[in-house]
Design an enzyme around this catalytic site. Structure first.
Site, PDB file in Angstrom:
ATOM      1  N   SER A 154       0.833  -1.206   0.000  1.00 30.54           N
ATOM      2  CA  SER A 154       0.000   0.000   0.000  1.00 30.54           C
ATOM      3  C   SER A 154       0.865   1.253   0.000  1.00 30.54           C
ATOM      4  O   SER A 154       2.075   1.196   0.214  1.00 30.54           O
ATOM      5  CB  SER A 154      -0.881   0.009   1.240  1.00 30.54           C
ATOM      6  OG  SER A 154      -0.074   0.259   2.379  1.00 30.54           O
ATOM      7  N   LYS A 155       0.195   2.375  -0.220  1.00 34.09           N
ATOM      8  CA  LYS A 155       0.896   3.656  -0.189  1.00 34.09           C
ATOM      9  C   LYS A 155       1.576   3.855   1.165  1.00 34.09           C
ATOM     10  O   LYS A 155       2.682   4.357   1.252  1.00 34.09           O
ATOM     11  CB  LYS A 155      -0.113   4.784  -0.440  1.00 34.09           C
ATOM     12  CG  LYS A 155       0.469   6.182  -0.284  1.00 34.09           C
ATOM     13  CD  LYS A 155      -0.515   7.238  -0.733  1.00 34.09           C
ATOM     14  CE  LYS A 155       0.084   8.624  -0.799  1.00 34.09           C
ATOM     15  NZ  LYS A 155       0.468   9.195   0.475  1.00 34.09           N
ATOM     16  N   ARG A 156       0.873   3.400   2.214  1.00 30.49           N
ATOM     17  CA  ARG A 156       1.432   3.578   3.560  1.00 30.49           C
ATOM     18  C   ARG A 156       2.758   2.840   3.753  1.00 30.49           C
ATOM     19  O   ARG A 156       3.655   3.330   4.420  1.00 30.49           O
ATOM     20  CB  ARG A 156       0.428   3.149   4.620  1.00 30.49           C
ATOM     21  CG  ARG A 156      -0.216   4.368   5.253  1.00 30.49           C
ATOM     22  CD  ARG A 156      -0.687   4.083   6.603  1.00 30.49           C
ATOM     23  NE  ARG A 156      -1.729   3.071   6.437  1.00 30.49           N
ATOM     24  CZ  ARG A 156      -2.087   2.232   7.384  1.00 30.49           C
ATOM     25  NH1 ARG A 156      -1.508   2.258   8.533  1.00 30.49           N
ATOM     26  NH2 ARG A 156      -3.028   1.348   7.176  1.00 30.49           N
ATOM     27  N   GLY A 171       4.995   2.305   1.510  1.00 27.22           N
ATOM     28  CA  GLY A 171       6.011   3.119   0.854  1.00 27.22           C
ATOM     29  C   GLY A 171       6.413   4.290   1.742  1.00 27.22           C
ATOM     30  O   GLY A 171       7.591   4.549   1.965  1.00 27.22           O
ATOM     31  N   ASP A 172       5.403   4.986   2.278  1.00 26.46           N
ATOM     32  CA  ASP A 172       5.687   6.151   3.121  1.00 26.46           C
ATOM     33  C   ASP A 172       6.507   5.735   4.339  1.00 26.46           C
ATOM     34  O   ASP A 172       7.471   6.383   4.721  1.00 26.46           O
ATOM     35  CB  ASP A 172       4.378   6.804   3.594  1.00 26.46           C
ATOM     36  CG  ASP A 172       3.639   7.469   2.433  1.00 26.46           C
ATOM     37  OD1 ASP A 172       4.263   7.642   1.361  1.00 26.46           O
ATOM     38  OD2 ASP A 172       2.440   7.787   2.586  1.00 26.46           O
TER      39      ASP A 172
END
Ligand code: GLU
Length: 516
Positions: free
Chosen positions: A265-267, A269-270
């Site tokens: 998910s994007k999270r 990556g962050d």
């Protein structure tokens, strides 16, 4: 294959295109090219509630950057356009009507409150997943329970309605997925999905099937998250009388978090500091504030390296070869070699690919990155020198930005010196070698990496000093650093005067360690 192969990538412009979407696009592209077929880009923008302004442009720019150009798309109209579903709105009603007329779909007039009440009722009766289906539909307000008259009245009065698929009560729905093999679902597990919404727009399911049919799609290659929808699509093909030309399905394995625990998910990556989107972007978020996306492009990944990396996320050629040009990927690609299980996303592998690609790129191409940084730093461009620097450094670089960050010393005198090296290696002996070297360099005609080495060796011989004792100090004086590309090449690039000046500056700046 006898028919022309036609595949499609069908993103919805609901936000940034996830890197998994780029992989789906890539597999479609490889499959199409391998079979001399066509790849279609279709924008699935029928869900007005989820539409995000700018998302389509983001998709377009991402695909262009990475080099996946569809044969037919909103930007390259072919014979089956338009390629944006919102522009095809008028095409879907007739198929919904056909389904209704033949008893395979029906009008439903239930309000949101009535639907909620139904779900509550079912939950109270301990139904885990309340559905609008063959059983519950008979307690709802639709053209199966109301009289013909009532339905007509409601339609004429303009009451809002949706069209639902009438899923048969007892039927095995099968499909032979190219990746997963036979998949069988009992129709009781499928609910009466909405096909047309009250705004007259088709839902994804109807529009997707109708368009795949009208666009003569032969193979549907898409993410595994769409597998649960596939049986429903199979029913639609059957009811619409298109079974014979139904596309073959291939559902791609999920991209997993680096630890394998769930979907990437994007999270992730962050949190872990890597991009999961192709390019940088910002869209208005739910609360109005812009949501920004970190991109592979801005992080310095090369499109061809990223393509190679993505190709291997779920597929392998069955050989040891890891580096593939796009043409080689096209030649080697087969659906049979797509894995069934999820693939862990390994950013180190992406970096490795980037490094491999930079290593073999011509310096002229790499120069463009360095030139940008030089310009940004107000440094005059000597393109020959820039190329030589890229050539000297490309073996050691993972991202193009490092040509500048790690190679500044090619363009500026060092303004600091690696303290560790100073402490350990800046000796009287080193200084005396450097003094002699400085003079010899000034006298030499043209300094090449060979002659500069010869000169240094002569001095070392004369002084009886081993090269290992002073080499790091020489590097330190010239570059300020303890490591880097071949020093003799650096010297050749810098030239006599600059090398002499740098040695002088280092001697003037650095305190000599007293040797007892
Ligand atoms: N519009 C769907 C998506 O956003 C397409 C799924 C499919 O390929 O059928 O992924």
């Amino acid at each position: 294959m006898d028919k022309e192969v036609r595949v499609r990538f069908a993103p919805s412009p609901t936000g940034a295109l996830h890197i998994g979407g780029v992989r789906t696009a890539l597999y479609n592209y490889l499959f199409a090219k391998k079979h001399n077929g066509k790849m279609i880009l279709r924008i699935e923008d029928t869900d007005q509630n989820r539409f995000v302004p700018g998302a389509e442009e983001y998709i377009k720019e991402s695909l262009e950057w990475i080099g996946i150009i569809a044969d037919e798309s909103p930007y390259a109209e072919g014979a089956y356009g338009p390629y944006r579903q919102s522009e095809r709105k008028h095409m879907y009603a007739e198929y919904a009507q056909k389904l209704i007329d033949e008893g395979n779909a029906y009008y439903a007039f239930d309000t949101a409150e009535e639907l909620d009440a139904m779900r509550e009722r079912l939950k109270a009766a301990r139904v885990d997943t309340p559905q609008y289906n063959a059983i519950t539909r008979m307690q709802m307000k639709n053209s199966l329970t109301l009289s013909e008259e009532e339905v007509k009245e409601k339609l004429q009065a303009g009451e809002p309605y949706v069209v639902r698929l009438k899923v048969p009560r007892k039927e095995d729905v099968r499909l032979n997925d190219m990746v997963r093999g036979w998949v069988m679902v009992h129709s009781s597990a499928i609910d009466d999905k909405v096909l047309m919404k009250s705004d007259g727009m088709p839902t994804y399911h109807l529009a997707n099937v109708v368009d795949d049919h009208l666009m003569k799609i032969t193979h549907v290659i898409r993410g595994e998250e769409w597998l649960p929808s596939a049986p429903l699509h199979v029913l639609l093909y059957k009811f619409l009388g298109w079974e014979d030309t139904m596309p073959q399905f291939a559902h791609l394995p999920l991209l997993l978090k680096p630890d394998g625990n769930g979907k990437l998910s994007k999270r992730d990556g962050d949190k872990l500091g890597f991009p999961v989107f192709p390019i940088h972007g910002a869209f208005p978020g739910k609360d109005g504030a812009a949501e920004t996306f970190h991109g592979f492009r801005e992080d310095g990944y090369l499109p061809d390296a990223l393509l190679n990396f993505l190709a291997f996320l779920g597929w392998n050629p069955g050989t040891e070869q890891e580096i593939f040009s796009l043409q080689e990927l096209i030649d080697a690609f087969t659906v049979e070699r797509i894995g069934k299980s999820g693939t862990k996303f390994d950013i180190d592998k992406a970096k490795w690919y980037n490094q491999q690609y930079i290593k073999v790129k011509p310096a002229t191409e790499l120069s463009t990155f360095l030139i940008k940084d030089l310009e940004a730093n107000g440094i005059a461009i000597d393109s020959k020198k820039v190329e030589k620097v890229c050539e000297a450094m490309k073996e050691r670089v993972i991202f193009p930005a490092e040509f500048w960050t790690e190679g500044k010393f090619f363009f500026m005198m060092p303004d600091s010196y690696d303290e560790n090296v100073v402490r350990k290696k800046w000796t009287e002996e080193a200084v005396s070698v450097l003094e002699a070297y400085r003079e010899a360099v000034l006298k030499a005609d043209k300094l090449t990496s060979e002659t500069s080495k010869e000169i240094l060796n002569n001095i070392l011989d004369e002084k009886g000093v081993k090269i290992g004792q002073v080499m790091q100090a020489v590097r330190l004086a010239i570059t300020g650093k303890g490591g880097g590309p071949d020093l003799m090449e650096i010297i050749e690039i810098l030239g006599n005067a600059e090398v002499a000046d740098r040695i002088q500056k280092a001697i003037d700046t650095l305190p000599v360690k007293q040797v007892n």
